[in-house]
Design an enzyme around this catalytic site. Structure first.
Site, PDB file in Angstrom:
ATOM      1  N   GLY A  44     -31.480 -27.020  -1.963  1.00  0.00           N
ATOM      2  CA  GLY A  44     -32.529 -26.461  -2.801  1.00  0.00           C
ATOM      3  C   GLY A  44     -31.979 -26.140  -4.180  1.00  0.00           C
ATOM      4  CD  GLN A  49     -29.899 -22.511  -8.122  1.00  0.00           C
ATOM      5  OE1 GLN A  49     -30.870 -22.963  -7.538  1.00  0.00           O
ATOM      6  NE2 GLN A  49     -28.705 -22.389  -7.543  1.00  0.00           N
ATOM      7  CB  CYS A  95     -26.309 -19.757  -3.880  1.00  0.00           C
ATOM      8  SG  CYS A  95     -27.303 -19.939  -5.359  1.00  0.00           S
ATOM      9  CG  LEU A  96     -26.043 -25.926  -5.284  1.00  0.00           C
ATOM     10  CD1 LEU A  96     -26.943 -26.988  -5.896  1.00  0.00           C
ATOM     11  CD2 LEU A  96     -24.803 -26.563  -4.675  1.00  0.00           C
ATOM     12  CG  HIS A 137     -31.538 -19.131  -1.315  1.00  0.00           C
ATOM     13  ND1 HIS A 137     -30.313 -18.666  -0.898  1.00  0.00           N
ATOM     14  CD2 HIS A 137     -31.328 -19.713  -2.535  1.00  0.00           C
ATOM     15  CE1 HIS A 137     -29.405 -18.935  -1.842  1.00  0.00           C
ATOM     16  NE2 HIS A 137     -29.998 -19.582  -2.843  1.00  0.00           N
ATOM     17  CD  GLU A 138     -33.301 -22.880  -3.665  1.00  0.00           C
ATOM     18  OE1 GLU A 138     -33.196 -22.639  -4.877  1.00  0.00           O
ATOM     19  OE2 GLU A 138     -32.317 -23.091  -2.930  1.00  0.00           O
ATOM     20  CG  HIS A 141     -32.416 -18.956  -7.359  1.00  0.00           C
ATOM     21  ND1 HIS A 141     -31.276 -18.456  -7.945  1.00  0.00           N
ATOM     22  CD2 HIS A 141     -32.002 -19.627  -6.255  1.00  0.00           C
ATOM     23  CE1 HIS A 141     -30.223 -18.811  -7.222  1.00  0.00           C
ATOM     24  NE2 HIS A 141     -30.639 -19.519  -6.191  1.00  0.00           N
TER      25      HIS A 141
HETATM   26 ZN   LIG Z   1     -29.422 -20.294  -4.732  1.00  0.00          ZN
END
Ligand SMILES: [Zn+2]
Length: 175
Positions: A44, A49, A95-96, A137-138, A141
């Site tokens: 995701g 991000q 998470c990236l 989660h996304e 953000h």
């Molecule tokens: Zn994340």
């Protein structure tokens, strides 16, 4: 186009995202987000991000959704509703934007989400289990929230510092 991934320490990750203007052309941006996500080996990715404070996220559910359901989903201006009766479940997340960190997070097992796709078609869907977790989660953000905010941070202070100081270098480009 593959974007560098914004990592912890960059203020854009803490911003409240703006709604995408209804009807605007986001096809290239959506494609670029998928491309960036796959390049970084993520499931995701949310617009902050890649440095954009827009209410937009992309997910590849792989086999986390039942057969017959769409695997690749972009959610524009999503609105999430948790099923209050559903239980909290705890699973590891990464998470990236927080390379190298994994932590257990309690999330609702069942959610409902309304969103637009790249053609501005409206969707109203329910997700369960790990798929529901990825959406939550996304979605976080888009409100400047990260999964590390859910737990006691003392144990990961060192790792956060390493990310901020670029001591951790993941396989993808970061900013
Ligand atoms: Zn994340």
């Amino acid at each position: 186009m593959i974007y560098p991934v914004v990592v912890f320490g960059n203020p854009v990750l803490r911003e409240q995202c703006r709604k995408v203007e209804f009807g605007s052309d986001v096809k290239d941006l959506v494609n670029d987000m998928f491309e960036t996500m796959y390049h970084a080996d993520g499931v995701g990715l949310a617009a902050p991000q890649i440095g954009k404070d827009l209410s937009l996220l992309v997910i590849d559910f792989y086999d986390f959704v039942e057969e017959g359901r769409k695997r690749q989903v972009e959610m524009i201006n999503p609105e999430l509703f948790v099923d209050e009766k559903s239980q909290f479940v705890s699973e590891n997340e990464g998470c990236l934007s927080l390379p190298g960190i994994q932590k257990k997070v309690f999330r609702k097992n069942k959610i409902r989400v309304k969103y637009f796709d790249r053609d501005w078609k409206e969707h109203d869907e329910e997700y369960e289990g790990f798929a529901a977790r990825i959406v939550q989660h996304e979605y976080d953000h888009l409100f400047g929230k990260l999964f590390i905010d859910y737990s006691e941070n003392a144990t990961i202070q060192k790792q956060l510092k390493q990310i901020k100081n670029r001591i951790i270098q993941p396989s993808y480009e970061i900013v």
